[in-house]
Design an enzyme around this catalytic site. Structure first.
Site, short mmCIF file in Angstrom:
data_model
loop_
_atom_site.label_atom_id
_atom_site.label_comp_id
_atom_site.label_asym_id
_atom_site.label_seq_id
_atom_site.Cartn_x
_atom_site.Cartn_y
_atom_site.Cartn_z
N ASP A 74 51.90 76.85 -12.46
CA ASP A 74 52.27 77.97 -11.59
C ASP A 74 53.29 77.54 -10.54
O ASP A 74 53.37 76.36 -10.16
CB ASP A 74 51.03 78.58 -10.92
N GLU A 139 47.38 76.18 -8.60
CA GLU A 139 47.53 75.18 -7.55
C GLU A 139 48.24 75.75 -6.33
O GLU A 139 47.90 75.42 -5.20
CB GLU A 139 48.30 73.97 -8.09
#
Length: 381
Positions: A74, A139
């Site tokens: 991400d 994250e």
């Protein structure tokens, strides 16, 4: 305009990953691409979806010590696209760099991990030990359904990670000039101090919570929490927000809200910090409530097999020894280290992460692959 050399496997995969708009928590099928590549060289892959977050766990080998590559697919949102010189989700060459959201944080590192393992396995099909991948799409966001959940699952199975390389962008000016062998803990507080609202012309009929709180806040800010140690700077408390009042000049407010954070060393625990903070607040005779949230405990990997392999590999590829540091913010390493794993963060230059026109130097992309392959050689070759 020059183009990215697709003959270099890491650059080609970096371009593929950047092209996928994987803004947290959307993985945008980055992990599918990585898993397919790993399966082709003998990894057993296991998707792990928790809530709306995609993760995967992959391993190769059946026995011996386990070296894991960890990272995230991400990325943060690109922001205003017009402030970019090119499409944020197209890997574009600008001089000596590849530009795109996630280039440095951390899609070029993910590509390097995959290609390094492909090349290592081709040379060592019967390598010692085991190789693993722990990849998440959570994250950059809340980090509630990602690495922490995967680790809970692995621990419940009795899986033990011996060494973990996290691909966070650790370098500052040149690739490999700095690696992280730990991180400080992060403890957040939301403090509400109560007083009594009233007319500002009649302070004897009110109780100003801002005036009451200030001496206590000054004491918190001046407290010497510890002296640090050989690996960590002294613990630091920083006040980030003070909110009170109604935006007018004639009303004494009834409450003041204060947000603060402590980045703390291994000399302290979160419980010890909470106790000391509350003792200071109590000593100032405040009426208050405080809510604590722990983002992560401090962790440290002392010199040993993993750190030796990392520093030796960097020196072999770049010609210089890295500085070893525990500075900066938190990373998903905080969820892996408590299992007993040695954890070191090794990645690209971080100067442009989360910025418009985020970039990595083209020459650094295959170099990081060689660094990761060197770590594999030294630990499992």
């Amino acid at each position: 305009m020059p183009t990215i050399d697709d003959q270099d496997a890491t650059l080609a995969l970096t371009r593929e990953l950047i092209a996928r708009r994987s803004v947290t928590p959307d993985d945008a099928e980055c992990q599918d691409r990585m898993m397919a590549r790993l399966e082709q060289v003998g990894f057993s892959v296991e998707p792990m979806r928790f809530g709306e977050v995609d993760n995967f766990w992959a391993t190769r080998g059946t026995s011996g010590p386990l070296l894991v590559f960890a990272g995230h697919t991400d990325v943060v949102p690109p922001g205003d696209d017009t402030r970019w010189d090119s499409d944020p989700f197209t890997a574009t060459v600008d001089g000596d760099a590849v530009v795109g959201r996630g280039a440095a944080d951390m899609k070029a590192a993910l590509a390097a991990m995959v290609v390094a393992c492909e090349q290592f396995v081709s040379q060592h099909p019967d390598h010692a030990g085991r190789i693993g991948f722990l990849i998440t799409s959570d994250e950059e966001g809340p980090a509630k359904q990602g690495t922490v959940k995967v680790m809970e699952t692995l621990i419940s199975r009795g899986e033990q990670i011996d060494w973990c390389v996290v691909g966070e962008p650790s370098s500052t000016e040149e690739l490999g000039d700095l690696v992280k062998n730990g991180r400080r803990g992060s403890l957040n507080a939301q403090l509400t101090v109560h007083g009594k609202q009233g007319h500002i012309a009649y302070p004897h009929l009110a109780d100003n919570p801002i005036h009451r709180a200030m001496p206590a806040l000054d004491a918190l800010a001046k407290e010497a929490w510890d002296n640090g140690n050989d690996f960590f700077d002294p613990t630091s408390l920083q006040i980030s927000t003070v909110r009170s009042g109604q935006g007018v000049t004639n009303v004494i407010p009834g409450t003041v809200e204060v947000l603060f954070n402590l980045r703390f060393s291994t000399e302290l625990t979160a419980e010890a910090i909470q106790s000391r903070c509350e003792a200071i607040l109590d000593a100032h005779d405040l009426t208050y409530e405080i809510e604590w949230s722990l983002s992560g405990e401090p962790f440290l990997t002392e010199p040993g097999a993993l750190l030796d392999a990392v520093t030796q590999s960097i020196e072999a590829v770049t010609g210089h020894q890295p500085v070893v540091s525990t500075g900066g913010g938190t990373s998903d390493g905080r969820f892996i280290a408590p299992s007993g794993a040695q954890v070191v963060e090794v990645g690209h230059v971080n100067a442009t992460i989360h910025q418009c026109n985020e970039r990595v130097r083209i020459a650094d992309v295959p170099k990081l692959t060689r660094i990761y392959e060197g770590i594999l050689e030294r630990l499992l070759g």
